[in-house]
Enzyme design. Sequence first.
Site, mmCIF file in Angstrom:
data_model
loop_
_atom_site.group_PDB
_atom_site.id
_atom_site.type_symbol
_atom_site.label_atom_id
_atom_site.label_comp_id
_atom_site.label_asym_id
_atom_site.label_seq_id
_atom_site.Cartn_x
_atom_site.Cartn_y
_atom_site.Cartn_z
ATOM 1 N N ARG A 252 9.851 -3.885 12.463
ATOM 2 C CA ARG A 252 8.813 -3.239 13.213
ATOM 3 C C ARG A 252 8.187 -3.954 14.394
ATOM 4 N NH1 ARG A 252 4.357 -1.171 8.755
ATOM 5 N NH2 ARG A 252 2.916 -1.994 10.444
ATOM 6 N N ARG B 6 -10.573 1.151 7.950
ATOM 7 C CA ARG B 6 -10.353 -0.223 8.205
ATOM 8 C C ARG B 6 -11.367 -0.803 9.090
ATOM 9 N NH1 ARG B 6 -4.033 -0.917 9.723
ATOM 10 N NH2 ARG B 6 -3.217 -0.623 7.791
ATOM 11 N N LYS C 291 0.833 -1.134 0.060
ATOM 12 C CA LYS C 291 0.025 0.026 -0.039
ATOM 13 C C LYS C 291 0.818 1.123 -0.009
ATOM 14 C CE LYS C 291 -2.180 -0.535 3.940
ATOM 15 N NZ LYS C 291 -1.855 -1.918 4.559
ATOM 16 N N ARG D 171 10.349 -7.714 6.492
ATOM 17 C CA ARG D 171 10.349 -6.446 6.257
ATOM 18 C C ARG D 171 11.391 -5.804 7.386
ATOM 19 N NH1 ARG D 171 4.629 -3.919 5.846
ATOM 20 N NH2 ARG D 171 4.199 -4.287 7.592
ATOM 21 N N ARG E 88 -3.324 -9.260 13.278
ATOM 22 C CA ARG E 88 -3.738 -8.257 12.260
ATOM 23 C C ARG E 88 -4.321 -8.916 11.027
ATOM 24 N NH1 ARG E 88 2.279 -6.330 11.646
ATOM 25 N NH2 ARG E 88 1.553 -4.985 9.822
#
Length: 219
Positions: free
Chosen positions: A156, A89, A14, A123, A167
């Site tokens: 993160r 969301r 995104k 990531r 999530r």
Amino acid sequence: MRKYVIMGVQGSGKSTQAALLARDLDLVRITVGDMFRWHITQHTKIGAQVRRTMAAGELIDDDLVESLVHERLQLHDWNYGFVIDGFPRSRDQAEFFLETYDIDAVVYLDLPDEEVRRRVLARRLCADCGMDYNLIADRPTVEGRCDVCGGELVRREDDTEAALATRLREYHEKTDPVLEIFRRKEFVITVDAGQDVASVQREIRRKLGLPEYVQKKDD
Ligand code: AMP
């Protein structure tokens, strides 16, 4: 004036896609997750309020998110429009948003959960400048160090197996219905997010009827 929303599960690209659209079309990019991360690193009151929720991979309270997005949009610095990623969301957030703003299109980046896991767990983020990396597709030149500022690359706080599972569950429970609301209004375009970055961007532009994407050296 163009007003776009980018939706997709975490790791679907995104932010990357929103950044390319914003750069080439002079849009203001609003990234809700980054806004909260900024509050956490700056140790603000909001940061203290959301830190644990975020680290656990849970969604932040609708009222807080809505007020932050509302305040940001109230700046009206988006002369050519905006692209917002990570919002709405939940059903509540979608309703709030649709009451206040007309949206031209919703870009839905579609990615299977298995690929999400593979990408998210690889990531990394620079602890100093926030530049992001991926140990599969976008490795730093020196292991563990940012190419731009030399800062340390870290994970993160919410990119762990446990937080990711939460999530993904939250996403399917609360965010899938948002897509349904938008689909009823018929302005959703779906793009296969499993392709490389440039192909995803090209498909977005084609489906939105925008000028063709010309890849730049560092894209
Ligand atoms: P992201 O960077 O988009 O993956 O967002 C990271 C985290 O920020 C999420 O897991 C949530 O805790 C929080 N967050 C971001 N956007 C929203 C939103 N629209 N509603 C609720 N929580 C959000």
